[in-house]
Design an enzyme around this catalytic site. Structure first.
Site, PDB file in Angstrom:
ATOM      1  N   ARG A  66      -3.398  -2.502   0.696  1.00 15.69           N
ATOM      2  CA  ARG A  66      -2.091  -2.782  -0.008  1.00 15.69           C
ATOM      3  C   ARG A  66      -2.220  -2.240  -1.398  1.00 15.69           C
ATOM      4  O   ARG A  66      -2.605  -3.198  -2.407  1.00 15.69           O
ATOM      5  CB  ARG A  66      -1.634  -3.982   0.296  1.00 15.69           C
ATOM      6  CG  ARG A  66      -0.188  -4.339  -0.454  1.00 15.69           C
ATOM      7  CD  ARG A  66       0.786  -3.614   0.365  1.00 15.69           C
ATOM      8  NE  ARG A  66       1.073  -4.212   1.473  1.00 15.69           N
ATOM      9  CZ  ARG A  66       1.682  -3.539   2.309  1.00 15.69           C
ATOM     10  NH1 ARG A  66       2.103  -2.416   2.112  1.00 15.69           N
ATOM     11  NH2 ARG A  66       1.563  -3.860   3.779  1.00 15.69           N
ATOM     12  N   HIS A 114       0.783   7.947  -0.957  1.00 17.79           N
ATOM     13  CA  HIS A 114       1.682   6.939  -0.999  1.00 17.79           C
ATOM     14  C   HIS A 114       1.256   6.051  -1.972  1.00 17.79           C
ATOM     15  O   HIS A 114       0.503   4.965  -2.038  1.00 17.79           O
ATOM     16  CB  HIS A 114       1.412   5.874   0.258  1.00 17.79           C
ATOM     17  CG  HIS A 114       2.305   5.102   0.577  1.00 17.79           C
ATOM     18  ND1 HIS A 114       2.773   3.855  -0.301  1.00 17.79           N
ATOM     19  CD2 HIS A 114       3.304   4.855   1.574  1.00 17.79           C
ATOM     20  CE1 HIS A 114       3.678   3.107   0.323  1.00 17.79           C
ATOM     21  NE2 HIS A 114       4.108   3.720   1.420  1.00 17.79           N
ATOM     22  N   ASP A 120      14.077   1.665  -0.049  1.00 18.11           N
ATOM     23  CA  ASP A 120      13.322   2.523   0.506  1.00 18.11           C
ATOM     24  C   ASP A 120      13.877   3.977   0.966  1.00 18.11           C
ATOM     25  O   ASP A 120      14.787   3.904   1.823  1.00 18.11           O
ATOM     26  CB  ASP A 120      12.981   1.796   1.948  1.00 18.11           C
ATOM     27  CG  ASP A 120      11.768   2.479   2.725  1.00 18.11           C
ATOM     28  OD1 ASP A 120      11.247   1.764   3.443  1.00 18.11           O
ATOM     29  OD2 ASP A 120      11.294   3.485   2.532  1.00 18.11           O
ATOM     30  N   GLU A 175       6.268   8.538  -3.979  1.00 15.07           N
ATOM     31  CA  GLU A 175       5.371   9.191  -3.016  1.00 15.07           C
ATOM     32  C   GLU A 175       5.730  10.542  -2.747  1.00 15.07           C
ATOM     33  O   GLU A 175       6.898  10.803  -2.508  1.00 15.07           O
ATOM     34  CB  GLU A 175       5.280   8.132  -1.816  1.00 15.07           C
ATOM     35  CG  GLU A 175       5.003   6.674  -1.910  1.00 15.07           C
ATOM     36  CD  GLU A 175       5.814   5.836  -0.859  1.00 15.07           C
ATOM     37  OE1 GLU A 175       5.771   6.432   0.170  1.00 15.07           O
ATOM     38  OE2 GLU A 175       5.962   4.841  -1.186  1.00 15.07           O
TER      39      GLU A 175
HETATM   40  O1  TA6 Z   1       6.738   4.657   1.814  1.00 12.86           O
HETATM   41  C1  TA6 Z   1       7.563   3.490   2.278  1.00 12.86           C
HETATM   42  C2  TA6 Z   1       7.436   2.911   3.701  1.00 12.86           C
HETATM   43  O2  TA6 Z   1       7.259   3.846   4.738  1.00 12.86           O
HETATM   44  C3  TA6 Z   1       8.351   1.673   3.845  1.00 12.86           C
HETATM   45  O3  TA6 Z   1       9.135   1.983   4.882  1.00 12.86           O
HETATM   46  C4  TA6 Z   1       7.098   0.648   4.030  1.00 12.86           C
HETATM   47  O4  TA6 Z   1       6.928   0.709   5.581  1.00 12.86           O
HETATM   48  C5  TA6 Z   1       5.981   1.024   3.266  1.00 12.86           C
HETATM   49  O5  TA6 Z   1       6.045   2.470   3.614  1.00 12.86           O
HETATM   50  C6  TA6 Z   1       4.635   0.363   3.431  1.00 12.86           C
HETATM   51  O6  TA6 Z   1       4.266   0.724   4.925  1.00 12.86           O
HETATM   52  P1  TA6 Z   1       2.935  -0.351   5.167  1.00 12.86           P
HETATM   53  O7  TA6 Z   1       2.643   0.241   6.731  1.00 12.86           O
HETATM   54  O8  TA6 Z   1       2.010   0.248   4.335  1.00 12.86           O
HETATM   55  O9  TA6 Z   1       3.333  -1.681   5.118  1.00 12.86           O
END
Ligand code: TA6
Length: 288
Positions: free
Chosen positions: A56, A158, A201, A263
């Site tokens: 995370r 990301h 988002d 991202e």
């Molecule tokens: O990049 C944004 C996203 O696609 C959000 O929709 C949210 O799901 C985030 O990624 C985090 O995803 P994760 O699977 O790491 O909790």
């Protein structure tokens, strides 16, 4: 040592400036970029770093699917955001030149789990290059189709940026771009800078602009980071805000105030890669 390997992570240090970066072999996840003595990457205090789940924070690598794949697409059974960020990569090369320190990480189809290979049975090789200079860090992903059948993929860097205050941050460079608002389930055109006033988002597709600024306040004097993208057409902006963050075991209380994900990737459409072909995309982060 400009590049030192520890059991689970690679540490890069830029000798002349003291800039530093750390990359976990799990997911080749960059979890720290320190420049001018300050950390610029957000890593949740509750991030799980033992390889049992995606980290995370940092720069998780999304491949071969963004989000959850949808049947009948071959990615439909893969985990959210694919297997790259939850597989163990290898440090395959490191070197330094007069201005930078470079570490290269590799993942190929022989290294992923049998489960993931069964879900996505293509022969691939990924090379992720982290290039640390005095005031910038470049991360580049190369995708090689080393099999005899074409495949298509999404990919995304990301990136979680560490920021002073999410209510003051502004993302500059998206004005006039159409985007998909996954919170409101609608499409819209960005007017002015993107700001955070709650859960965000948003997927901005096919940006001509290559420079996006994440400004920490009303002007550059407030500080910030520039994201320069190459070969990555789309930008995603995400902040879970209070309710969504509270629902994540690996997101600390109130941490959503100190992060924004901006991202760069190829997520609006799948990219086709013929047998034997390669693709690459990269971003360079620098201070404003
Ligand atoms: O990049 C944004 C996203 O696609 C959000 O929709 C949210 O799901 C985030 O990624 C985090 O995803 P994760 O699977 O790491 O909790």
């Amino acid at each position: 040592m400009p590049v030192s390997q520890h059991s689970d992570k690679t540490i890069l240090t830029h000798p002349a400036s003291g800039a530093g970066a750390e990359v976990y072999l799990f997911g080749a996840t960059l979890t720290s970029w320190k420049v001018k003595g300050e950390e610029r990457i957000f890593l949740s205090e509750k991030a799980v770093l033992d390889g049992s789940k995606a980290i995370r924070g940092g720069i998780p690598l999304v491949f071969p699917v963004f989000g959850k794949g949808k049947a009948p697409h071959v990615t439909a059974s893969l985990p959210q955001h694919g297997f790259a960020r939850i597989s163990r990569w290898k440090l395959v090369n490191s070197h330094e030149d007069s201005n930078s320190v470079v570490a290269e990480f590799g993942l190929d189809h022989s290294m992923i789990s049998e489960e993931h290979r069964a879900m996505w049975p293509f022969d691939f090789s990924l090379v992720y290059t982290v290039k640390l200079s005095a005031e910038t860090i470049e991360t580049q992903l190369r995708v090689h189709n080393i099999g005899n059948q074409a495949f298509d993929f999404n990919t995304l860097l990301h990136t979680y940026f560490l920021i002073p205050d999410a209510t003051k941050v502004r993302v500059i460079g998206l004005s006039g771009v159409d985007y998909t608002d996954k919170v409101l389930q609608t499409t819209a055109r960005q007017e002015g800078d993107a700001v955070i006033r709650g859960e965000v988002d948003s997927v901005y597709a096919n940006l001509a602009a290559t420079n996006i600024e994440i400004q920490f306040g009303d002007n550059r004097a407030a500080g910030g980071v520039q994201l320069h993208k190459n070969g990555l057409k789309d930008i995603v902006v995400w902040n879970p805000w209070a309710e969504k963050a509270a629902g994540m075991a690996d997101f600390g209380n109130e941490e959503f105030h100190r992060m924004i994900c901006v991202e760069a990737g190829q997520v609006a459409e799948f990219l086709a890669l013929a047998a034997g072909d390669s693709w690459q995309g990269s971003q360079i982060l620098s201070l404003l």
